[in-house]
Design a protein around this motif. Structure first.
Motif, PDB file in Angstrom:
ATOM      1  N   CYS A  32       0.859  -1.181   0.000  1.00  0.00           N
ATOM      2  CA  CYS A  32       0.000   0.000   0.000  1.00  0.00           C
ATOM      3  C   CYS A  32       0.889   1.222   0.000  1.00  0.00           C
ATOM      4  N   PRO A  34       0.119   4.820  -1.486  1.00  0.00           N
ATOM      5  CA  PRO A  34      -0.560   5.865  -2.227  1.00  0.00           C
ATOM      6  C   PRO A  34       0.388   7.016  -2.547  1.00  0.00           C
ATOM      7  N   SER A  50     -11.629  -0.099   2.109  1.00  0.00           N
ATOM      8  CA  SER A  50     -10.507   0.618   1.528  1.00  0.00           C
ATOM      9  C   SER A  50     -10.282   0.207   0.076  1.00  0.00           C
ATOM     10  N   GLU A  53     -12.943   1.838  -2.011  1.00  0.00           N
ATOM     11  CA  GLU A  53     -12.633   3.253  -2.194  1.00  0.00           C
ATOM     12  C   GLU A  53     -11.513   3.434  -3.220  1.00  0.00           C
ATOM     13  N   TRP A  54     -10.473   2.597  -3.151  1.00  0.00           N
ATOM     14  CA  TRP A  54      -9.381   2.670  -4.120  1.00  0.00           C
ATOM     15  C   TRP A  54      -9.901   2.390  -5.521  1.00  0.00           C
ATOM     16  N   ARG A  55     -10.716   1.356  -5.645  1.00  0.00           N
ATOM     17  CA  ARG A  55     -11.254   0.986  -6.965  1.00  0.00           C
ATOM     18  C   ARG A  55     -12.086   2.122  -7.547  1.00  0.00           C
ATOM     19  N   THR A 100      -2.387   5.028 -11.672  1.00  0.00           N
ATOM     20  CA  THR A 100      -1.751   4.348 -10.542  1.00  0.00           C
ATOM     21  C   THR A 100      -0.828   5.312  -9.809  1.00  0.00           C
ATOM     22  N   VAL A 103      -3.442   7.781  -8.017  1.00  0.00           N
ATOM     23  CA  VAL A 103      -4.300   7.191  -6.981  1.00  0.00           C
ATOM     24  C   VAL A 103      -3.481   6.388  -5.973  1.00  0.00           C
ATOM     25  N   ALA A 106      -3.077  -0.390  -4.935  1.00  0.00           N
ATOM     26  CA  ALA A 106      -4.233  -0.917  -4.212  1.00  0.00           C
ATOM     27  C   ALA A 106      -3.842  -1.306  -2.786  1.00  0.00           C
ATOM     28  N   PRO A 107      -4.749  -1.104  -1.834  1.00  0.00           N
ATOM     29  CA  PRO A 107      -4.477  -1.558  -0.464  1.00  0.00           C
ATOM     30  C   PRO A 107      -4.322  -3.072  -0.438  1.00  0.00           C
TER      31      PRO A 107
END
Length: 173
Positions: A32, A34, A50, A53-55, A100, A103, A106-107
């Motif tokens: 993870c 960000p 989470s 939300e990321w998606r 990527t 954002v 991904a978590p």
């Protein structure tokens, strides 16, 4: 519905399959991290939330770049597939890399096995299948873990036995 009718559609389909595989691996294997000062802490304290939300953030970013990853069916429900036949996959790859970076990755659930542990498990599975007499090759490190398809001649019990053996903790093999 027509499947794989042109070389272009095959390339697009292959690209989407590679992307989907990459996305699954990103969810399962990446750290993870960000970008852009985003808060790495889970806002809700729940990994599943989470990831959702990321998606959503990734889908929004890709939509701004011209790629609708959240396509819907005629009835308004989420589509099971994405029509990529009209997309330039080189541009898609650039947009995905840019999103990527914007954002973040991904978590990830830290309790999932590492890439090295998954690879070791794949090696154990391949060796086990060969012990049962199948012509099953060792995996290629970094290939995403996609193995060969099983035909009707493959005994499901053999696959189950090898899967169980491959999923045992590393020290107990």
């Amino acid at each position: 519905m027509r499947f794989f009718t042109t070389t272009r559609s095959r390339r697009a389909t292959t690209g989407v399959l590679a992307l989907a595989t990459g996305a699954v691996l990103a969810l399962g294997l990446s750290a993870c991290a960000p970008a852009g000062g985003a808060d790495p802490e889970l806002k809700s304290g729940d990994l599943q939330t989470s990831i959702v939300e990321w998606r959503q953030a990734m889908d929004d970013c890709m939509l701004k770049a011209g790629f609708d990853l959240a396509q819907t069916s005629a009835d308004g429900s989420p589509s099971d597939s994405i029509d990529t036949s009209q997309w330039d996959m080189n541009e898609f790859d650039k947009a995905y890399a840019s999103c990527t970076a914007e954002v973040g990755e991904a978590p990830v659930d830290d309790s999932l096995p590492s890439e090295d542990e998954l690879f070791e498990s794949q090696l154990v599975f391949a060796k086990c299948m060969r012990e049962f007499g199948y012509d099953y090759p060792d995996p290629v490190k970094g290939s995403g873990g996609m193995g060969q398809a099983f035909g009707p001649e493959t005994n499901g019990d053999d696959v189950d036995t090898c899967t169980e053996k491959a999923n045992q903790p590393v020290g107990s093999k």
